[in-house]
Scaffold this motif. Structure first.
Motif, PDB file in Angstrom:
ATOM      1  N   ILE A 108      10.724   3.358  -7.975  1.00 32.84           N
ATOM      2  CA  ILE A 108      11.829   2.402  -8.085  1.00 32.84           C
ATOM      3  C   ILE A 108      12.988   2.812  -7.190  1.00 32.84           C
ATOM      4  CG2 ILE A 108      13.639   1.576  -9.663  1.00 32.84           C
ATOM      5  CD1 ILE A 108      11.452   1.551 -11.858  1.00 32.84           C
ATOM      6  N   ASP A 109      13.272   4.115  -7.135  1.00 29.63           N
ATOM      7  CA  ASP A 109      14.371   4.623  -6.310  1.00 29.63           C
ATOM      8  C   ASP A 109      13.995   4.702  -4.832  1.00 29.63           C
ATOM      9  OD1 ASP A 109      15.865   4.846  -8.598  1.00 29.63           O
ATOM     10  OD2 ASP A 109      15.547   7.017  -8.825  1.00 29.63           O
ATOM     11  N   ASP A 110      12.823   4.222  -4.480  1.00 31.36           N
ATOM     12  CA  ASP A 110      12.344   4.203  -3.103  1.00 31.36           C
ATOM     13  C   ASP A 110      12.217   5.603  -2.511  1.00 31.36           C
ATOM     14  OD1 ASP A 110      11.285   2.598  -1.126  1.00 31.36           O
ATOM     15  OD2 ASP A 110      13.173   2.475  -0.024  1.00 31.36           O
ATOM     16  N   SER A 135       0.379   6.374  -5.243  1.00 31.24           N
ATOM     17  CA  SER A 135       1.340   7.248  -4.560  1.00 31.24           C
ATOM     18  C   SER A 135       0.878   7.547  -3.141  1.00 31.24           C
ATOM     19  CB  SER A 135       1.500   8.559  -5.321  1.00 31.24           C
ATOM     20  OG  SER A 135       1.974   8.334  -6.607  1.00 31.24           O
ATOM     21  N   GLU A 136      -0.404   7.877  -2.981  1.00 24.50           N
ATOM     22  CA  GLU A 136      -0.936   8.189  -1.653  1.00 24.50           C
ATOM     23  C   GLU A 136      -0.891   6.967  -0.743  1.00 24.50           C
ATOM     24  OE1 GLU A 136      -4.789   9.726  -2.587  1.00 24.50           O
ATOM     25  OE2 GLU A 136      -3.998  11.711  -3.135  1.00 24.50           O
ATOM     26  N   LYS A 137      -1.186   5.805  -1.304  1.00 26.57           N
ATOM     27  CA  LYS A 137      -1.164   4.574  -0.518  1.00 26.57           C
ATOM     28  C   LYS A 137       0.259   4.267  -0.053  1.00 26.57           C
ATOM     29  CE  LYS A 137      -3.247   0.036  -0.761  1.00 26.57           C
ATOM     30  NZ  LYS A 137      -3.955  -0.919  -1.608  1.00 26.57           N
ATOM     31  N   ARG A 142       4.395   4.240   4.240  1.00 28.84           N
ATOM     32  CA  ARG A 142       5.722   4.620   4.733  1.00 28.84           C
ATOM     33  C   ARG A 142       5.617   5.383   6.054  1.00 28.84           C
ATOM     34  NH1 ARG A 142       8.600   6.328  -0.846  1.00 28.84           N
ATOM     35  NH2 ARG A 142       9.035   4.218  -1.524  1.00 28.84           N
ATOM     36  N   LYS A 143       4.580   6.194   6.189  1.00 28.94           N
ATOM     37  CA  LYS A 143       4.400   6.956   7.435  1.00 28.94           C
ATOM     38  C   LYS A 143       4.012   6.027   8.580  1.00 28.94           C
ATOM     39  CE  LYS A 143       3.201  11.354   5.370  1.00 28.94           C
ATOM     40  NZ  LYS A 143       2.137  12.308   5.074  1.00 28.94           N
ATOM     41  N   HIS A 152      16.412  -3.518  13.063  1.00 29.31           N
ATOM     42  CA  HIS A 152      16.423  -4.222  11.785  1.00 29.31           C
ATOM     43  C   HIS A 152      15.218  -3.796  10.952  1.00 29.31           C
ATOM     44  CE1 HIS A 152      19.655  -6.356  13.454  1.00 29.31           C
ATOM     45  NE2 HIS A 152      19.014  -7.418  13.937  1.00 29.31           N
ATOM     46  N   PRO A 153      15.425  -3.563   9.661  1.00 30.60           N
ATOM     47  CA  PRO A 153      14.277  -3.181   8.808  1.00 30.60           C
ATOM     48  C   PRO A 153      13.367  -4.374   8.568  1.00 30.60           C
ATOM     49  CG  PRO A 153      16.270  -3.377   7.493  1.00 30.60           C
ATOM     50  CD  PRO A 153      16.669  -3.580   8.919  1.00 30.60           C
ATOM     51  N   PRO A 154      12.102  -4.098   8.286  1.00 24.69           N
ATOM     52  CA  PRO A 154      11.165  -5.201   7.967  1.00 24.69           C
ATOM     53  C   PRO A 154      11.631  -5.932   6.714  1.00 24.69           C
ATOM     54  CG  PRO A 154      10.013  -3.081   8.042  1.00 24.69           C
ATOM     55  CD  PRO A 154      11.449  -2.825   8.247  1.00 24.69           C
TER      56      PRO A 154
END
Length: 159
Positions: A108-110, A135-137, A142-143, A152-154
């Motif tokens: 939730i906290d990214d 979590s792994e996905k 993110r990587k 600009h962010p997606p």
């Protein structure tokens, strides 16, 4: 995440849940014990209450005293043992729930969620496997996300 690791060594992980379930179970078992004790004492009490003959009263009174001296200590010891067992048993449930909450809080906290590890005797092992996969996905996605042209962010990642 150090607080989560420290929590894993204590028996009371979630005080409200663990003590709540222990107290509720203790109340139910106490009422069942009380019913059983009443049934054990009832014949002697009936004889003591309805008979005036001393020869009949003496065995009933002796039986009542024997039950009184043997039954109460064993009942109290049993209740204490059941309470301790519930606290220890609920640790196998409360620990994984606490751990899952920490992982969901991180998501939730990214933040990258911590590695999902449950103890061997814990419940919810299949849920731990699903959380680990998630979590792994998310870590991999993110990587793989590269910065967009123009900085600009997606969509969906705007803050």
């Amino acid at each position: 995440m150090g607080a989560v690791e420290d929590r894993r060594r204590t028996r009371i992980v979630d005080r409200k849940f663990q003590l709540g379930i222990a107290v509720r179970l203790l109340l139910v078992i106490t009422s069942l014990f009380a019913a059983g004790i009443a049934l054990a004492f009832l014949p002697s009490l009936y004889v003591l209450a309805t008979t005036n003959d001393l020869k009949s009263l003496e065995p009933a009174a002796a039986e009542f005293l024997v039950l009184h001296t043997r039954l109460w200590p064993s009942a109290l010891l049993s209740l204490a043992g059941i309470f301790l067992y519930v606290v220890i048993f609920s640790h196998r449930v409360a620990g994984p729930i606490y751990r899952m909450n920490a992982i969901l809080r991180a998501l939730i906290d990214d933040r990258d969620p911590p590695v999902v590890k449950f103890r061997d005797g814990d419940y919810f092992q299949s849920t731990a496997a699903l959380l680990k996969e998630l979590s792994e996905k998310m870590r991999a996605s993110r990587k793989n996300t590269s910065p967009r042209p123009g900085g600009h962010p997606p969509p969906g990642e705007a803050t």
